[in-house]
Design a protein around this motif. Sequence first.
Motif, mmCIF file in Angstrom:
data_model
loop_
_atom_site.group_PDB
_atom_site.id
_atom_site.type_symbol
_atom_site.label_atom_id
_atom_site.label_comp_id
_atom_site.label_asym_id
_atom_site.label_seq_id
_atom_site.Cartn_x
_atom_site.Cartn_y
_atom_site.Cartn_z
ATOM 1 N N ARG A 137 -44.892 -48.888 6.532
ATOM 2 C CA ARG A 137 -43.690 -49.420 5.875
ATOM 3 C C ARG A 137 -44.101 -50.587 4.997
ATOM 4 N N TRP A 138 -43.494 -50.684 3.834
ATOM 5 C CA TRP A 138 -43.837 -51.744 2.890
ATOM 6 C C TRP A 138 -42.834 -52.885 3.012
ATOM 7 N N SER A 139 -43.355 -54.097 3.036
ATOM 8 C CA SER A 139 -42.513 -55.295 3.086
ATOM 9 C C SER A 139 -43.040 -56.294 2.067
ATOM 10 N N TYR A 140 -42.197 -57.200 1.670
ATOM 11 C CA TYR A 140 -42.559 -58.201 0.655
ATOM 12 C C TYR A 140 -43.209 -57.512 -0.545
ATOM 13 N N SER A 190 -38.708 -53.468 -0.314
ATOM 14 C CA SER A 190 -39.143 -53.752 1.047
ATOM 15 C C SER A 190 -38.337 -52.897 2.011
ATOM 16 N N GLY A 191 -39.030 -52.015 2.715
ATOM 17 C CA GLY A 191 -38.385 -51.119 3.662
ATOM 18 C C GLY A 191 -38.742 -49.664 3.452
ATOM 19 N N VAL A 192 -39.294 -49.302 2.272
ATOM 20 C CA VAL A 192 -39.671 -47.903 2.045
ATOM 21 C C VAL A 192 -40.908 -47.568 2.881
ATOM 22 N N TYR A 193 -41.115 -46.277 3.088
ATOM 23 C CA TYR A 193 -42.284 -45.789 3.811
ATOM 24 C C TYR A 193 -43.214 -45.094 2.825
ATOM 25 N N GLY A 224 -36.329 -46.041 3.241
ATOM 26 C CA GLY A 224 -36.088 -46.633 4.549
ATOM 27 C C GLY A 224 -35.000 -47.677 4.418
ATOM 28 N N GLU A 225 -34.538 -48.165 5.547
ATOM 29 C CA GLU A 225 -33.531 -49.223 5.547
ATOM 30 C C GLU A 225 -34.138 -50.448 4.881
ATOM 31 N N SER A 249 -27.726 -51.855 0.015
ATOM 32 C CA SER A 249 -27.694 -51.186 -1.287
ATOM 33 C C SER A 249 -26.253 -51.160 -1.792
ATOM 34 N N ALA A 250 -26.069 -51.003 -3.093
ATOM 35 C CA ALA A 250 -24.726 -50.897 -3.661
ATOM 36 C C ALA A 250 -24.014 -49.689 -3.079
#
Length: 187
Positions: A17-20, A130-133, A164-165, A172-173
């Motif tokens: 998971r990606w963050s920052y 931040s949150g995608v996999y 991801g969340e 999200s909008a």
Amino acid sequence: MAKNMNPTKVITGKDTRWSYCNVWDAKSINGGTPKYSVSLIIPKSDTVTVQKIRAAIEAAYRDGESKLRGNGKTVPPLVAIKNPLRDGDTERPDDPAYANAYFVNANSATAPGVVDAACNPILTRSEVYSGVYGRASISFYAFNSNGNRGIACGLNNLQKIRDGEPLGGRASAESDFADEDDEDFLS
């Protein structure tokens, strides 16, 4: 497909998971050189990726022994220098995104390539957050700068596998307005 022959390079698993996420514009931290960066959250259950990272850190340590030695007579042991593979349970106990996971902060002075699951370039910035996999191509190397010695992680490329969340509490909008009653719209 060619096999990876660089022992310091790793392609993470698909559940990273990606963050920052800072992959579109280089940012300077504390007046340093502007860099692109991402924190890669790797589930502890992804033992294949964790083992590949540990092996790449060992290879970078061996490759960088002369740099790590510096002016000293001996190379400090790997456990005594900065290690890029960190334990989320220990270092980020209050952040649920890092629970039961390791993390690696990867950065680069050059922009990483960013592609989707089919390897098509992602050009829409909002697709990467931040949150995608996804998978990450990263490389490890030794550093010795101003008395700081260790192994660092360079960011090569990223492949988004799935949404991801979003992390950081931002909605999200679509989710903000999905359940609204349309009867009051423009009344």
